[in-house]
Design an enzyme around this catalytic site. Structure first.
Site, PDB file in Angstrom:
ATOM      1  N   SER A   1     -43.756  50.178 -48.891  1.00 18.94           N
ATOM      2  CA  SER A   1     -43.914  48.876 -49.538  1.00 18.94           C
ATOM      3  C   SER A   1     -43.501  48.929 -51.003  1.00 18.94           C
ATOM      4  CB  SER A   1     -45.358  48.403 -49.420  1.00 18.94           C
ATOM      5  OG  SER A   1     -45.744  48.380 -48.063  1.00 18.94           O
TER       6      SER A   1
HETATM    7  N1  SAH Z   1     -48.403  51.772 -46.326  1.00 17.93           N
HETATM    8  C1  SAH Z   1     -47.123  52.253 -45.937  1.00 17.93           C
HETATM    9  C2  SAH Z   1     -46.222  51.129 -45.498  1.00 17.93           C
HETATM   10  C3  SAH Z   1     -45.712  51.383 -44.156  1.00 17.93           C
HETATM   11  S1  SAH Z   1     -44.846  50.053 -43.409  1.00 17.93           S
HETATM   12  C4  SAH Z   1     -46.511  53.107 -47.025  1.00 17.93           C
HETATM   13  O1  SAH Z   1     -47.098  53.246 -48.077  1.00 17.93           O
HETATM   14  O2  SAH Z   1     -45.452  53.675 -46.781  1.00 17.93           O
HETATM   15  C5  SAH Z   1     -46.001  49.516 -42.188  1.00 17.93           C
HETATM   16  C6  SAH Z   1     -46.352  50.510 -41.138  1.00 17.93           C
HETATM   17  O3  SAH Z   1     -47.233  49.859 -40.239  1.00 17.93           O
HETATM   18  C7  SAH Z   1     -45.203  51.043 -40.295  1.00 17.93           C
HETATM   19  O4  SAH Z   1     -45.142  52.410 -40.406  1.00 17.93           O
HETATM   20  C8  SAH Z   1     -45.569  50.623 -38.876  1.00 17.93           C
HETATM   21  O5  SAH Z   1     -45.211  51.557 -37.881  1.00 17.93           O
HETATM   22  C9  SAH Z   1     -47.073  50.476 -38.989  1.00 17.93           C
HETATM   23  N2  SAH Z   1     -47.716  49.644 -37.961  1.00 17.93           N
HETATM   24  C10 SAH Z   1     -47.315  48.476 -37.413  1.00 17.93           C
HETATM   25  N3  SAH Z   1     -48.193  48.050 -36.483  1.00 17.93           N
HETATM   26  C11 SAH Z   1     -49.196  48.984 -36.453  1.00 17.93           C
HETATM   27  C12 SAH Z   1     -50.398  49.136 -35.689  1.00 17.93           C
HETATM   28  N4  SAH Z   1     -50.781  48.247 -34.756  1.00 17.93           N
HETATM   29  N5  SAH Z   1     -51.176  50.213 -35.931  1.00 17.93           N
HETATM   30  C13 SAH Z   1     -50.835  51.139 -36.862  1.00 17.93           C
HETATM   31  N6  SAH Z   1     -49.709  51.071 -37.594  1.00 17.93           N
HETATM   32  C14 SAH Z   1     -48.898  50.004 -37.393  1.00 17.93           C
END
Ligand code: SAH
Length: 288
Positions: free
Chosen positions: A134
């Site tokens: 993000s």
């Molecule tokens: N906080 C992260 C952002 C990752 S992007 C960072 O700092 O890098 C969002 C993430 O949410 C992705 O990796 C995606 O695979 C995950 N995601 C989407 N749906 C999800 C679910 N139901 N349970 C767990 N993770 C999920």
């Protein structure tokens, strides 16, 4: 690094200048990238504010400490990171504890070496598996909103849905006593473990599973942050909040808004919409 600063556990920032995985030095530079929707929102934010899971503990002892000779340019990334934090503050984030946490976490170490030079720009960036880390502003903003509670910002236990590369979990680890984070894509769960291991963060627990189900075994949580956007906030997560707990989540499909949900009582939640945002989708189930 001085002998004293090599003592364990190392602080997150003390390993900031580690040589990245491919051996190339991660020396952040300013480069142009296409900012995401959230960037625009950030600049407008100050004007528009309205009112079956498997547990893995991040090992505490792992890779060797960074070698002094690999730390030739510590001030470069430190100053670029400070510039990022100053920008985030200008975009409207006021919470000094959040800004200090953003200052402390070496964001470039959560990226592929090829992208490390862009780590501090005002945008989300790819982390593989069609997912993104993000944008700095939105990471800080969500944590600020979560901290703005009746307990003066004290957070005992927080839950993050969507670990991704582990960056936001690392920032959260500096503002909450315990951080639980769930990722549904196995490869990213492993990536986050690998990224966090050398930082020896003792208060993060990473889980591989479907975050839409929450983590009943660790609930209730004072704060919950979703890093992926669903059409609505899953009911299971609402049930896993403490009374007085705050959940921050992007909601929507093409048009998304940041939503704050506060649990007022056992059967009562209050919801407010904060600002537009842009996140990857929240999906059910897991990917092996
Ligand atoms: N906080 C992260 C952002 C990752 S992007 C960072 O700092 O890098 C969002 C993430 O949410 C992705 O990796 C995606 O695979 C995950 N995601 C989407 N749906 C999800 C679910 N139901 N349970 C767990 N993770 C999920």
């Amino acid at each position: 690094m001085t002998e004293k600063s090599k003592r364990f556990p190392l602080s997150l920032s003390s390993i900031a200048e580690k040589t990245p995985r491919n051996g190339a030095r991660a020396e952040p530079q300013r480069k142009v990238a296409t900012p995401q929707t959230a960037t625009l929102n950030a600049s407008q934010h100050s004007k528009r504010t309205v009112t079956t899971t498997r547990t893995v503990e991040v090992p505490r002892k792992a890779a060797a400490a960074p070698v002094a000779t690999e730390r030739a340019t510590p001030l470069v990334s430190e100053s670029v990171r400070k510039a990022m934090t100053a920008r985030v503050a200008k975009q409207g984030v006021k919470d000094s504890k959040v800004l200090a946490a953003m200052d402390a976490v070496p964001r470039h170490l959560f990226m592929e070496p090829a992208l490390a030079s862009q780590a501090y720009i005002d945008a989300s960036l790819p982390i593989g598996y069609h997912q993104t880390i993000s944008q700095p502003y939105i990471v800080a903003r969500m944590i600020e909103v979560m901290r703005n509670n009746q307990q003066g910002g004290v957070l005992n236990r927080v839950l993050e849905i969507g670990t991704g590369c582990g960056y936001q979990a690392a920032v959260l680890s500096l503002v909450a006593k315990e951080v639980y984070s769930i990722e549904r894509i196995k490869g990213l769960h492993e990536l986050a473990k690998a990224n966090l291991r050398p930082m020896r963060v003792a208060n993060i627990r990473l889980h591989y599973g479907d975050g839409m189900l929450g983590l009943p075994q660790a609930a209730p949580f004072d704060g919950i942050i979703l890093a992926a956007a669903g059409l609505e906030v899953p009911q299971a997560l609402l049930e896993q909040m403490t009374i007085g707990g705050r959940l921050v989540a992007p909601v929507g499909e093409r048009h998304q808004v940041l939503q704050l949900i506060e649990r007022v009582s056992k059967f009562e939640w209050k919801s407010s919409t904060l600002e537009d945002c842009h996140f990857v989708p929240l999906r059910p189930g897991t990917v092996t």
